[in-house]
Design an enzyme around this catalytic site. Structure first.
Site: not given
Length: 420
Positions: A199, A328
């Protein structure tokens, strides 16, 4: 090996885009052996779930089990990036969030980037291993380790609370990487210690005291180095990218997946289509986040960015961008992950397209579409049941009656029991 037969009124063939009746699944071990066979095996254990619809286990491609969840002060938001929690306590909270997520019908997730101080330990990898070994119930985790971020970038843990210099020193191992050499070293560290993807913080964001949401935070050379290092090791890269220029830079660098993509222009949306870049839009948070509880300067950013994000997604859907489901969480509370599917439908997907985003497309994103995302012979026995027909009402995905992961039952509403 004794077979298990799961019966239900209906099942979703997500590949074909239809819900069919009735449903008979034969499971042996952790695999589906047959769907609606001409005859059921002798001596099988039969589970008759009645008037429900069977679905493949759902997937959330953007969450963080190590933040949010239990333990916050009563009446206030759950702990996010607090500095009070040591890594052991934080990992135990992650275990609770993992169970909550599994019981919500999400059997596979990407834990997308630690953004807390750990001393270099990859807490999501440890949680993944404990779940895989059967020590604790939870979804199948694809861990990213620490998010790769520049000093002061959106995923730098110090910017969420505007810590003074020197208060919380962070190492390259913990994700703080500046320059090509640092980002290569950071990627190598995460992969060496168990990360299954990388990420990167590519642009500013809404919820941090960092640069403007649209600001690109790494140079093109740094993006290229991150993608090169990860791809040579055989892992994909996901980029937190809100701003349009950052999204375009990530696509040019060969980064595989854009997280959020809120400010993407029409040309950039087409660029995603042309390159086959995945989008995890996390659209539900733009209407559900408690912006009244955040700092005024962050609220001001949300008021500008979120409406543009809501307008962007229908264009991406219409253009044919490869959209995978992600929440998220804990921006959306753990366990409420299916609300993202409802939001995808509100933005223009059909219910079956939303189910595809949370199954087949997500499986393609993690390169596991040969064994996840479908109810089909040979696939892993990740099976959930929902009340009603989700092809008519996607909100039925919030009504979880049964959860099987890897052939093990974790939720069965008939006896109000669960494994674990």
């Amino acid at each position: 090996m004794t077979a298990t037969v799961v019966r239900a009124a209906r099942w979703a063939d997500v590949e074909a885009g239809v819900v069919s009746a009735p449903a008979v699944l034969v499971v042996e071990g952790n695999r589906i052996q047959a769907v609606n066979p001409p005859a059921e095996p002798d001596d099988a254990t039969v589970i008759d779930l009645g008037d429900v619809t069977l679905l493949p286990g759902l997937m959330d491609m953007e969450l963080n089990l190590l933040i949010g969840g239990p333990g916050g002060p009563e009446g206030l938001p759950s702990p996010m990036h607090g500095v009070q929690d040591d890594p052991a306590y934080r990992t135990l909270r992650g275990a609770v969030n993992a169970r909550t997520t599994l019981e919500a019908g999400f059997t596979t997730v990407r834990n997308l980037g630690l953004m807390v101080k750990t001393g270099g330990y990859l807490l999501d990898v440890a949680l993944q291993r404990a779940i895989e070994q059967g020590w604790h119930p939870g979804p199948r985790i694809y861990p990213a380790g620490h998010a790769v971020t520049p000093y002061g970038g959106h995923l730098d843990p110090t910017v969420f609370q505007r810590l003074a210099p020197g208060i919380m020193p962070l190492s390259v191992a913990e994700g703080i990487a500046n320059g090509v050499d640092d980002v290569r070293a950071c990627v190598r560290y995460q992969i060496r210690h168990g990360a299954k993807l990388i990420k990167v913080s590519a642009s500013g964001g809404v919820m941090s005291h960092s640069t403007a949401p649209g600001a690109q935070q790494y140079s093109d050379e740094e993006f290229a180095a991150i993608a090169d290092e990860a791809h040579r090791a055989g892992v994909r890269v996901a980029a937190h990218a809100v701003g349009d220029s950052a999204i375009r830079a990530c696509i040019r660098a060969g980064i595989d997946c854009i997280e959020h993509g809120f400010l993407a222009t029409d040309d950039t949306i087409q660029m995603m289509v042309d390159h086959g870049t995945f989008l995890v839009s996390t659209t539900y948070l733009t209407e559900a986040m408690a912006v009244d509880r955040i700092a005024p300067e962050l609220r001001k950013k949300a008021e500008v960015v979120f409406p543009q994000a809501q307008a962007m997604l229908p264009k991406a859907i219409a253009a044919g961008v490869r959209i995978a489901c992600g929440t998220d969480a804990p921006a959306v509370p753990h366990g409420q992950n299916a609300k993202e599917l409802c939001a995808l439908v509100a933005r223009g997907m059909t219910p079956m397209q939303a189910l595809r985003a949370a199954t087949i497309t997500s499986a393609e994103l993690i390169e596991a579409d040969d064994e996840l995302g479908r109810l089909a012979p040979g696939y892993l026995a990740d099976v959930i049941a929902v009340g009603g027909d989700p092809s008519r009402d996607i909100a039925t995905t919030l009504d979880i009656r049964f959860v099987m992961k890897d052939g093990v039952i974790h939720v069965d509403s008939r006896d109000h029991g669960r494994d674990g």
